[in-house]
Design a protein around this motif. Structure first.
Motif, PDB file in Angstrom:
ATOM      1  N   ALA A  29       0.826  -1.214   0.000  1.00  0.00           N
ATOM      2  CA  ALA A  29       0.000   0.000   0.000  1.00  0.00           C
ATOM      3  C   ALA A  29       0.862   1.268   0.000  1.00  0.00           C
ATOM      4  O   ALA A  29       0.628   2.193  -0.770  1.00  0.00           O
ATOM      5  CB  ALA A  29      -0.921  -0.005   1.210  1.00  0.00           C
ATOM      6  N   GLY A  33       2.523   5.976  -4.598  1.00  0.00           N
ATOM      7  CA  GLY A  33       1.167   6.516  -4.555  1.00  0.00           C
ATOM      8  C   GLY A  33       1.017   7.544  -3.443  1.00  0.00           C
ATOM      9  O   GLY A  33       0.425   8.606  -3.637  1.00  0.00           O
ATOM     10  N   TYR A 115       4.453   2.748 -13.219  1.00  0.00           N
ATOM     11  CA  TYR A 115       5.004   2.782 -11.863  1.00  0.00           C
ATOM     12  C   TYR A 115       6.519   2.570 -11.905  1.00  0.00           C
ATOM     13  O   TYR A 115       7.284   3.217 -11.188  1.00  0.00           O
ATOM     14  CB  TYR A 115       4.351   1.657 -11.057  1.00  0.00           C
ATOM     15  N   PHE A 236      -6.014   3.493  -5.372  1.00  0.00           N
ATOM     16  CA  PHE A 236      -4.610   3.338  -5.767  1.00  0.00           C
ATOM     17  C   PHE A 236      -3.716   3.223  -4.543  1.00  0.00           C
ATOM     18  O   PHE A 236      -2.871   2.348  -4.451  1.00  0.00           O
ATOM     19  CB  PHE A 236      -4.182   4.546  -6.617  1.00  0.00           C
TER      20      PHE A 236
HETATM   21  N1  TRP Z   1      -0.499   1.318  -3.457  1.00  0.00           N
HETATM   22  C1  TRP Z   1       0.746   1.483  -4.121  1.00  0.00           C
HETATM   23  C2  TRP Z   1       1.211   2.912  -3.895  1.00  0.00           C
HETATM   24  O1  TRP Z   1       0.562   3.648  -3.229  1.00  0.00           O
HETATM   25  C3  TRP Z   1       0.678   1.145  -5.579  1.00  0.00           C
HETATM   26  C4  TRP Z   1       0.084  -0.190  -5.795  1.00  0.00           C
HETATM   27  C5  TRP Z   1       0.625  -1.391  -5.445  1.00  0.00           C
HETATM   28  C6  TRP Z   1      -1.180  -0.465  -6.323  1.00  0.00           C
HETATM   29  N2  TRP Z   1      -0.234  -2.387  -5.743  1.00  0.00           N
HETATM   30  C7  TRP Z   1      -1.356  -1.859  -6.275  1.00  0.00           C
HETATM   31  C8  TRP Z   1      -2.176   0.343  -6.802  1.00  0.00           C
HETATM   32  C9  TRP Z   1      -2.538  -2.420  -6.701  1.00  0.00           C
HETATM   33  C10 TRP Z   1      -3.367  -0.244  -7.251  1.00  0.00           C
HETATM   34  C11 TRP Z   1      -3.546  -1.593  -7.183  1.00  0.00           C
HETATM   35  O2  TRP Z   1       2.224   3.295  -4.371  1.00  0.00           O
END
Ligand code: TRP
Length: 477
Positions: A29, A33, A115, A236
């Motif tokens: 998580a 992001g 990413y 996200f």
């Molecule tokens: N949550 C991660 C971030 O904040 C990015 C991420 C990893 C993601 N796995 C994910 C986003 C699955 C959406 C779905 O950087």
């Protein structure tokens, strides 16, 4: 009558404990992001009101969806595609549900493609900061350093490749090995440096201006688009809506409480995003930068702080290093579902599956590299023309902006919505209850949220850019 679900085991083993899962899910998580995307999207969407909607979306929509994902994952014990298929068949539903899994995995694939490019920028900044490039610098220089990096396709490809290679190397060893220990020490490290940056922000003289921008809501600035973008941001940053958390749930031991673990993950994730915002916005205002300057915001603000603070080169290097680390722990959660699918369904060797997926993602990522460099100026517009009404889906967007928009604002919420429908309607209530093991009242609240509130909430927010918000505002004015 639904068949009693057999006790399944995942092909790839389990987390050693509940804490291992919490660490891995937090690792997934917390990432770019929170620290790169959140501040620049807040800046573009006008601040306070957006932040409020984002926080509400995390707690009211994100959390129940996350619980549903973990529950489905632990019940199915496979990659999202097969988990959906197996659970649907078990409940006597159509196997078409597996296409939801396909959509989830496709979304993750596209997200990872850009990413990795941004992860590459972060890697580049480790070396730029370590080399003392930013010591005593000013806003102009920092801007031009950023521009020089992002407009140079060759360099970007090199950094993007390096980031992808690191991700592939980790995933090919299996996500459990090593991840647990690393997250345990490095995540708190990142958090500490963020707090240090907040301390620095208090010395800029613009601390309250920054706080006001972040926390005083001006609802006039809320548009249908920014509502949708706040919800997309919530999905996200929590890593939900594409099966990453479902995949990690597949490795969760049976006895762990799903509610406890997900609440912890969501709260840490929300805190990191907010703290990053508190650190960044005072710097933005102190140096007269534009909050809405886009994807480069973090890379054009934090180096200024590192340039001015005592031992800034060291702290800055450490910061970008930890950010790379946070990005890698997120990237592996994006790569794991397609890899697990190739291994579980098609009997690939893990290494081969990782290489294949990694290469495909890398290739798509070139589109993002080019949209900052040799494709600057190429922009696309997609509008639906219904005669009298014309609806613009997106306007003058680059390749990167389009992928970002499609994934974060269309596919993640849509998959999230369908996941709640699947968990809330396709799986029978008793089976849900047994798997999620909540106290009766909490279970009821969660199940009602899953069946009614979350799907309706997501649906309404997804429709707001079509003028719903303006319509509601019109009713009250
Ligand atoms: N949550 C991660 C971030 O904040 C990015 C991420 C990893 C993601 N796995 C994910 C986003 C699955 C959406 C779905 O950087």
């Amino acid at each position: 009558m639904p068949i009693e679900s057999p006790e399944r085991k995942s092909l790839h083993g389990q987390w050693t404990s509940k804490f291992a899962f919490i660490l891995a899910a937090t690792g997934s998580a917390v990432g770019l992001g929170n620290i790169w995307r959140f501040p620049y999207v807040v800046g573009e969407s006008g601040g306070g009101a957006f932040v409020l909607v984002y926080a509400l979306c995390v707690l009211l929509l994100g959390l129940p969806v996350m619980m549903a994902e973990v529950m489905l994952g632990r019940k199915g014990r496979r990659n999202p595609i097969q988990t959906m298929e197996v659970l649907a068949l078990e409940e006597g539903r159509t196997r078409l549900w597996r296409w939801l899994g396909v959509m989830c995995i496709g979304t993750g694939f596209l997200i990872l493609s850009y990413y990795s490019v941004i992860g590459g920028w972060t890697l580049a900044y480790v070396f730029r900061t370590a080399g003392g490039l930013f010591t005593g610098t000013d806003a102009e220089t920092v801007k031009s350093v950023f521009k020089m990096l992002t407009t140079d396709a060759e360099r970007l490809i090199a950094w993007h490749t390096l980031f992808m290679v690191i991700t592939v190397a980790v995933v090919s060893r299996g996500v459990q090995a090593g991840l647990e220990k690393a997250v345990r020490y490095l995540m708190p490290g990142l958090f500490l440096i963020l707090l240090l940056l907040v301390l620095y922000a208090t010395t800029t003289g613009y601390f309250t201006v920054g706080l006001e921008f972040l926390f005083v809501p001006d609802f006039g600035k809320l548009t249908g688009d920014s509502l949708l973008s706040a919800m997309g941001m919530a999905f996200f940053s929590l890593s939900i809506g594409m099966g990453a958390i479902m995949m990690y749930g597949a490795y969760l031991p049976k006895e762990s409480s799903i509610m406890q673990t997900t609440v912890l993950v969501a709260v840490s994730d929300l805190s990191v995003a907010l703290i990053a915002g508190i650190a960044i916005f005072p710097i933005v205002f102190a140096y007269g930068l534009e909050p809405s300057s886009g994807a480069g915001l973090v890379f054009q603000t934090l180096p200024l702080a590192f340039g001015k603070m005592h031992m800034g080169a060291l702290i800055g290097t450490l910061f970008f290093l930890l950010l790379v680390f946070a990005a890698v722990t997120s990237a592996i959660s994006l790569l794991e579902p397609p890899v697990a699918w190739l291994v579980e369904k098609w009997r690939f060797q893990r290494q081969q599956a990782v290489l294949l997926c990694g290469f495909a993602v890398w290739l798509v990522g070139l589109g993002t590299v080019f949209s900052f460099s040799i494709w600057v100026g190429y922009e696309w517009t997609l509008a639906l023309d219904f005669g009298k009404v014309k609806y613009v889906l997106f306007e003058d967007k680059s390749f990167f902006d389009i992928i970002d928009f499609l994934t974060a604002q269309v596919m993640l919420p849509l998959c999230g919505l369908l996941i709640t429908v699947f968990a809330g309607y396709a799986i029978n209530r008793e089976a849900c209850k047994r798997e999620i093991a909540l106290h009766e009242i909490l279970f009821r609240v969660w199940h009602i949220t899953l069946r009614y509130i979350a799907p309706m909430g997501v649906f309404v927010v997804m429709l707001t850019p079509f003028g719903l918000l303006e319509f509601i505002k019109g009713l009250f004015s």
